[in-house]
Scaffold this motif. Structure first.
Motif, PDB file in Angstrom:
ATOM      1  N   LYS A  23      44.794  36.188  46.060  1.00  0.00           N
ATOM      2  CA  LYS A  23      45.448  37.213  46.884  1.00  0.00           C
ATOM      3  C   LYS A  23      44.779  38.575  46.700  1.00  0.00           C
ATOM      4  O   LYS A  23      45.406  39.614  46.758  1.00  0.00           O
ATOM      5  CB  LYS A  23      46.947  37.320  46.581  1.00  0.00           C
ATOM      6  N   THR A  24      43.457  38.548  46.463  1.00  0.00           N
ATOM      7  CA  THR A  24      42.639  39.760  46.364  1.00  0.00           C
ATOM      8  C   THR A  24      41.461  39.600  47.322  1.00  0.00           C
ATOM      9  O   THR A  24      41.270  38.548  47.918  1.00  0.00           O
ATOM     10  CB  THR A  24      42.117  39.978  44.925  1.00  0.00           C
ATOM     11  N   ARG A  25      40.633  40.636  47.425  1.00  0.00           N
ATOM     12  CA  ARG A  25      39.506  40.591  48.357  1.00  0.00           C
ATOM     13  C   ARG A  25      38.331  39.763  47.839  1.00  0.00           C
ATOM     14  O   ARG A  25      37.575  39.218  48.609  1.00  0.00           O
ATOM     15  CB  ARG A  25      39.052  41.996  48.712  1.00  0.00           C
ATOM     16  N   CYS A  26      38.105  39.704  46.558  1.00  0.00           N
ATOM     17  CA  CYS A  26      37.020  38.896  45.955  1.00  0.00           C
ATOM     18  C   CYS A  26      35.635  39.259  46.495  1.00  0.00           C
ATOM     19  O   CYS A  26      34.791  38.381  46.722  1.00  0.00           O
ATOM     20  CB  CYS A  26      37.263  37.411  46.159  1.00  0.00           C
ATOM     21  N   VAL A  27      35.379  40.529  46.708  1.00  0.00           N
ATOM     22  CA  VAL A  27      34.082  40.964  47.235  1.00  0.00           C
ATOM     23  C   VAL A  27      32.973  40.543  46.270  1.00  0.00           C
ATOM     24  O   VAL A  27      33.048  40.800  45.070  1.00  0.00           O
ATOM     25  CB  VAL A  27      34.058  42.498  47.440  1.00  0.00           C
ATOM     26  N   GLY A  28      31.962  39.857  46.795  1.00  0.00           N
ATOM     27  CA  GLY A  28      30.796  39.492  46.004  1.00  0.00           C
ATOM     28  C   GLY A  28      30.928  38.214  45.191  1.00  0.00           C
ATOM     29  O   GLY A  28      30.018  37.879  44.429  1.00  0.00           O
ATOM     30  N   VAL A  29      32.023  37.480  45.346  1.00  0.00           N
ATOM     31  CA  VAL A  29      32.175  36.245  44.570  1.00  0.00           C
ATOM     32  C   VAL A  29      31.104  35.244  44.978  1.00  0.00           C
ATOM     33  O   VAL A  29      30.789  35.099  46.156  1.00  0.00           O
ATOM     34  CB  VAL A  29      33.597  35.636  44.712  1.00  0.00           C
ATOM     35  N   GLN A  30      30.499  34.595  43.993  1.00  0.00           N
ATOM     36  CA  GLN A  30      29.456  33.606  44.254  1.00  0.00           C
ATOM     37  C   GLN A  30      29.971  32.183  44.061  1.00  0.00           C
ATOM     38  O   GLN A  30      29.567  31.272  44.770  1.00  0.00           O
ATOM     39  CB  GLN A  30      28.257  33.857  43.344  1.00  0.00           C
ATOM     40  N   ALA A  31      30.847  32.016  43.082  1.00  0.00           N
ATOM     41  CA  ALA A  31      31.401  30.698  42.787  1.00  0.00           C
ATOM     42  C   ALA A  31      32.642  30.873  41.931  1.00  0.00           C
ATOM     43  O   ALA A  31      32.839  31.923  41.311  1.00  0.00           O
ATOM     44  CB  ALA A  31      30.377  29.838  42.047  1.00  0.00           C
ATOM     45  N   PHE A  50      42.544  27.521  33.248  1.00  0.00           N
ATOM     46  CA  PHE A  50      41.377  28.395  33.177  1.00  0.00           C
ATOM     47  C   PHE A  50      40.726  28.456  34.553  1.00  0.00           C
ATOM     48  O   PHE A  50      40.475  27.416  35.165  1.00  0.00           O
ATOM     49  CB  PHE A  50      40.332  27.844  32.204  1.00  0.00           C
ATOM     50  N   THR A  51      40.444  29.654  35.024  1.00  0.00           N
ATOM     51  CA  THR A  51      39.676  29.825  36.252  1.00  0.00           C
ATOM     52  C   THR A  51      38.571  30.830  35.968  1.00  0.00           C
ATOM     53  O   THR A  51      38.833  31.905  35.423  1.00  0.00           O
ATOM     54  CB  THR A  51      40.563  30.325  37.410  1.00  0.00           C
ATOM     55  N   LEU A  52      37.349  30.470  36.311  1.00  0.00           N
ATOM     56  CA  LEU A  52      36.198  31.360  36.140  1.00  0.00           C
ATOM     57  C   LEU A  52      35.651  31.734  37.507  1.00  0.00           C
ATOM     58  O   LEU A  52      35.561  30.882  38.397  1.00  0.00           O
ATOM     59  CB  LEU A  52      35.087  30.675  35.338  1.00  0.00           C
ATOM     60  N   PHE A  53      35.272  32.996  37.646  1.00  0.00           N
ATOM     61  CA  PHE A  53      34.684  33.517  38.881  1.00  0.00           C
ATOM     62  C   PHE A  53      33.360  34.171  38.524  1.00  0.00           C
ATOM     63  O   PHE A  53      33.300  34.934  37.561  1.00  0.00           O
ATOM     64  CB  PHE A  53      35.588  34.586  39.515  1.00  0.00           C
ATOM     65  N   THR A  54      32.315  33.907  39.291  1.00  0.00           N
ATOM     66  CA  THR A  54      31.037  34.579  39.059  1.00  0.00           C
ATOM     67  C   THR A  54      30.746  35.526  40.222  1.00  0.00           C
ATOM     68  O   THR A  54      31.063  35.228  41.374  1.00  0.00           O
ATOM     69  CB  THR A  54      29.872  33.586  38.915  1.00  0.00           C
ATOM     70  N   PHE A  55      30.141  36.662  39.882  1.00  0.00           N
ATOM     71  CA  PHE A  55      29.829  37.712  40.847  1.00  0.00           C
ATOM     72  C   PHE A  55      28.378  38.131  40.696  1.00  0.00           C
ATOM     73  O   PHE A  55      27.746  37.883  39.664  1.00  0.00           O
ATOM     74  CB  PHE A  55      30.745  38.926  40.628  1.00  0.00           C
ATOM     75  N   THR A 110      33.356  39.360  31.266  1.00  0.00           N
ATOM     76  CA  THR A 110      32.166  39.439  30.426  1.00  0.00           C
ATOM     77  C   THR A 110      30.983  39.454  31.375  1.00  0.00           C
ATOM     78  O   THR A 110      30.743  38.465  32.073  1.00  0.00           O
ATOM     79  CB  THR A 110      32.088  38.247  29.449  1.00  0.00           C
ATOM     80  N   GLY A 111      30.314  40.590  31.449  1.00  0.00           N
ATOM     81  CA  GLY A 111      29.209  40.724  32.397  1.00  0.00           C
ATOM     82  C   GLY A 111      29.716  40.535  33.818  1.00  0.00           C
ATOM     83  O   GLY A 111      30.693  41.166  34.229  1.00  0.00           O
ATOM     84  N   GLU A 112      29.092  39.624  34.546  1.00  0.00           N
ATOM     85  CA  GLU A 112      29.455  39.366  35.943  1.00  0.00           C
ATOM     86  C   GLU A 112      30.432  38.201  36.088  1.00  0.00           C
ATOM     87  O   GLU A 112      30.651  37.701  37.188  1.00  0.00           O
ATOM     88  CB  GLU A 112      28.192  39.079  36.775  1.00  0.00           C
ATOM     89  N   VAL A 113      31.019  37.751  34.991  1.00  0.00           N
ATOM     90  CA  VAL A 113      31.934  36.606  35.009  1.00  0.00           C
ATOM     91  C   VAL A 113      33.350  37.072  34.675  1.00  0.00           C
ATOM     92  O   VAL A 113      33.569  37.804  33.707  1.00  0.00           O
ATOM     93  CB  VAL A 113      31.501  35.520  33.998  1.00  0.00           C
ATOM     94  N   VAL A 114      34.305  36.632  35.493  1.00  0.00           N
ATOM     95  CA  VAL A 114      35.724  36.916  35.253  1.00  0.00           C
ATOM     96  C   VAL A 114      36.392  35.610  34.860  1.00  0.00           C
ATOM     97  O   VAL A 114      36.214  34.582  35.518  1.00  0.00           O
ATOM     98  CB  VAL A 114      36.407  37.503  36.510  1.00  0.00           C
TER      99      VAL A 114
END
Length: 149
Positions: A23-31, A50-55, A110-114
């Motif tokens: 329920k957010t915009r997730c701008v730039g999410v890659q996976a 656990f959910t991981l998002f990479t940007f 951590t870095g580009e990972v949420v």
């Protein structure tokens, strides 16, 4: 703990699925990927997701941390008493954590990972342990090391 198979979503599917899930915009999410785990035994109700998002950038990842944490706080307030901030020291660059009754939400970067951790029916110490383990795994992968070796 036992869990289901991880689910991984990439590319355009991630760009479409992330906003629906968070329920957010997730701008730039890659996976993004998701895995849930439950305590062994019929009497135990402990559950961790656990959910991981990479940007592509730290800025986009940091935006998701703030937006997702705010969404979870708002959702908690709409369902009754607002979640209370808690401290979860996991070694992340950025952390937002809150507890609402027996549910704990931790959003870390951590870095580009949420990493988004949702836990229910477990102690805060167990949540902290799970968060530390998740961040250690993210750092290992970021350094080119297989965390399962």
């Amino acid at each position: 703990m036992v869990g289901g198979d991880p689910v991984v979503i990439q590319g355009d599917d991630a760009a479409k699925g992330c906003p629906q899930m968070t329920k957010t915009r997730c701008v730039g999410v890659q996976a993004f990927g998701h895995r849930d785990m439950e305590a062994r035994g019929s009497a135990a109700k402990e559950r961790v997701e656990f959910t991981l998002f990479t940007f592509g950038t730290v800025k986009d990842a940091s935006t998701l941390v703030k937006d997702l944490a705010e969404h979870e706080r708002r959702k908690s307030a709409e369902n009754g008493e607002p979640a209370k901030p808690v401290t979860v020291g996991a070694g992340a660059d950025e952390t937002e954590a809150m507890q609402d009754g027996d549910h704990v939400e931790v959003v870390m970067r951590t870095g580009e990972v949420v990493a988004h951790l949702y836990a229910s029916d477990t102690k805060l110490g167990n949540v902290t342990y799970a968060a530390k383990a998740q961040i250690a795994r993210v750092k290992s992968v970021s350094n080119g090391v297989n965390p399962d070796r």
